[in-house]
Design an enzyme around this catalytic site. Structure first.
Site, PDB file in Angstrom:
ATOM      1  N   THR A 168       2.850   5.267   3.932  1.00 36.10           N
ATOM      2  CA  THR A 168       2.042   6.249   3.180  1.00 36.10           C
ATOM      3  C   THR A 168       0.622   6.191   3.742  1.00 36.10           C
ATOM      4  OG1 THR A 168       1.672   4.615   1.421  1.00 36.10           O
ATOM      5  CG2 THR A 168       3.452   6.211   1.097  1.00 36.10           C
ATOM      6  N   THR A 189       2.367  -4.150  -4.063  1.00 35.55           N
ATOM      7  CA  THR A 189       3.011  -2.852  -4.184  1.00 35.55           C
ATOM      8  C   THR A 189       3.532  -2.404  -2.866  1.00 35.55           C
ATOM      9  OG1 THR A 189       1.602  -2.156  -5.900  1.00 35.55           O
ATOM     10  CG2 THR A 189       2.705  -0.464  -4.698  1.00 35.55           C
ATOM     11  N   GLU A 227      -5.874  -0.787   2.200  1.00 32.84           N
ATOM     12  CA  GLU A 227      -6.721   0.410   2.239  1.00 32.84           C
ATOM     13  C   GLU A 227      -8.208   0.083   2.319  1.00 32.84           C
ATOM     14  OE1 GLU A 227      -5.505   2.339  -1.305  1.00 32.84           O
ATOM     15  OE2 GLU A 227      -3.852   3.402  -0.342  1.00 32.84           O
ATOM     16  N   LYS A 245       6.222  -1.406   3.754  1.00 31.85           N
ATOM     17  CA  LYS A 245       5.099  -0.485   3.647  1.00 31.85           C
ATOM     18  C   LYS A 245       4.260  -0.898   2.453  1.00 31.85           C
ATOM     19  CE  LYS A 245       4.101   2.388   1.212  1.00 31.85           C
ATOM     20  NZ  LYS A 245       3.401   2.593  -0.122  1.00 31.85           N
TER      21      LYS A 245
END
Lengths: 383, 383
Positions: free
Chosen positions: B146, B179, B259, B168
């Site tokens: 993602t 997650t 991120e 991922k």
């Protein structure tokens, strides 16, 4: 008029050079009596700062005549030497005021883990005592600011008596106690036991429900002093209401000025099995960085609300929960509700209502978004 | 070679149009046997996504023949209709593979609260089944990305058998379970009960100790399938070690690609009264936004380490705790230690060692800093 709105108080704020900016950084608030009842609530952090350790001793007697406050250094995690610095500050102020050191509370705010420059601080205390005045409340409020962009003050006027107050705090705003220094004053006649219970009630529904960034400070202090100078004796209910109004007013000012924030977010959890469940679910949302960044981006990302409360043990069934953001029920029964495009998040105020359908209790937690400015401000704070 | 490194597996990744970018977004991994033992660990979030609900049923029998994965939509908080979508996906894959739907696990990732475009997804599953190949592991790993910037794969080669895997996950990295979607494969002969216990051990010291942003997702799935195609039967210890090595390798890749992160932070809490205390204290640091922003700003702000662990109930005395950042003991006995100027934080790797002096247990939690890029990426994610 801040802390000097009630009769029987004087205050001052001076620039002692603790802040490199040259702004006001030392404050004194003095209670002239005739009463000297006092109560306080302190941080629950297990690394309480030296002034917290000292002021706990002062307040053990349920009385205080004065409080010395400084910005420009928290005097936290400074060991026995730091405690001696606080003690010396109280002694110095007491000598200048002609009272006992055990009557002088101390509160500090600023960077953790750095000793205070005692020569500058004691000189500042001397200057502040000399400057004490019945108009000094606003200067005192300015002297306790750190990253605050505006001073926070309140006055709650009643028939013949009032409550005044000042607060600082813009980061580390989390329970129990938003991170902050708060001084509340009243000229009502209030016995110590009422002062204590009223403060507990007032903080529990105000400062303790502000959770800006989930971080609990080492220095949180909320102090209330009663002079009795009005000669008026309000009922317990009347006084508690006025003190709660003052605390809530200051808490909302803290929220509005939180570091880097662009949103004030009220998360109300309804129909919970108990208030604790409502608070737990509300806090889980208030501390979810993904939700807070989404709201910064004007994104009504209700999935992140569910993901947050889904980590708690609050009583609810997953296929029963509704979420309403700024009036639009974007989630019904734990699934897709009304179109998210209908949610207008362009303003500063955001309301998130979570309906757990598990009981009849409710509570509101106030928080802020997580913004680029928050990261910038807090990554550069000590440098 | 990812999930197809072990014998007995084929895989594929195709572009089905779920991602607007046109990148690969549907993957299938097929176990050709002879064995079909399987085990899985799922999110503990109380709003589990539809594919989690489905796959729990599949794995209840401790076997699985295939897994279908998609990015471009989490199918979470989508109600009974969302569950029907997952069920239809499994049925569609099963028909194409000539097996039963109850042998097909499903995993999804992407935005919460949006239905999947089933026409695109089923066409993608058909194409993926047609594309299945012994070289398909890398494509499958790309199809589940993602906000990941790179695919994550691992191969742990042993004597005559191996463990392969893909993962991922770049946000919502928190326990229990970072997650993520993870598929692990092995050609060893492993009975279901060993597969289950080895997976529990492997995840508990890897994915469950990565806490990038404190947010727990609705879709976390770690699935392991054993084909037995090598004919080799490792001991329980040998297999558990290999599976743990694979899981740890993938967990560190997740951390490195979190991120917006600029730092990989290993927080080790030593001399704790128990492992739980060490984990509690470590997690408190990993979730403290003020500490994480300070580290983003290359500021060795040890006061924020103490303030974070001071909110926990871990056993320690405040005047005993030492904190060492990148080798410099900046805090000794809860107070000022060596000069913070000696700490070099310019690299990506940061180690924070907290010595509680309360026992003899220790644990490490891995996290990232809180950066401007994190806020930017997560405020813009769904728009």
């Amino acid at each position: 008029m801040s802390t000097t709105a009630p009769k029987g108080f004087s205050a001052a704020g001076v620039a002692a050079g603790l802040k490199s900016s040259g702004d006001l950084d030392v404050a004194v608030v003095l209670n002239h009596g005739p009463d000297d009842a006092a109560a306080a609530v302190f941080t629950t952090n297990r690394f309480p700062a030296a002034p917290v350790l000292w002021s706990r001793q002062v307040l053990a007697g349920e009385r205080a005549r004065a409080v010395v406050l400084n910005s420009g250094g928290a005097n936290a995690c400074t060991g026995p030497e730091g405690f001696q610095d606080t003690h010396a500050t109280a002694e110095h102020a007491a000598a200048a005021l002609g009272i006992g050191a055990i009557d002088v509370a101390v509160a500090s705010t600023g960077l953790i883990g750095v000793r205070l420059p005692m020569d500058k601080l004691t000189a500042g205390v001397t200057a502040a005592v000399e400057a004490l005045s019945e108009d000094g409340g606003p200067d005192a409020a300015r002297a306790i600011m750190t990253t605050d962009s505006v001073p926070k003050t309140t006055v709650q006027q009643r028939e013949g008596w009032c409550v005044g107050g000042m607060a600082k705090g813009a980061g580390m705003l989390a329970p129990s106690l938003a991170t902050m220094l708060v001084v509340l004053t009243t000229d009502a006649v209030v016995p110590p036991e009422l002062l204590r219970s009223a403060l507990k009630t007032a903080t529990s529904v105000s400062f303790e429900r502000v959770d800006s960034d989930g971080c609990l400070s080492t220095n949180d202090t909320v102090l209330v002093m009663a002079s009795g100078a009005s000669g008026m004796t309000p009922s317990a209910g009347e006084f508690t209401d006025a003190l709660t109004a003052a605390a809530t007013d200051l808490a909302m000012q803290l929220l509005a000025d939180a570091e880097g924030s662009t949103k004030d977010i009220a998360i109300t959890v309804r129909n919970a099995a108990g208030v604790d469940d409502a608070l737990t679910a509300g806090r889980a949302c208030a501390r979810n960085n993904l939700l807070k960044t989404a709201l910064f981006g004007n994104d009504p990302n209700w999935g992140r609300v569910l993901a947050a409360i889904g980590t708690t043990d609050a009583a609810f069934e997953a296929d029963q929960v509704d979420v309403t953001i700024n009036g639009v029920t974007v989630c019904r029964g734990g699934a897709i509700g009304d179109p998210r495009e209908g949610v207008d998040l362009t303003g500063r105020a955001i309301t998130i209502d979570v309906d757990l359908k598990a009981g009849s209790e409710q509570a509101t937690i106030w928080t802020n978004d997580l913004s680029i400015a928050y990261v910038h401000e807090n990554s550069a704070y000590s440098t």
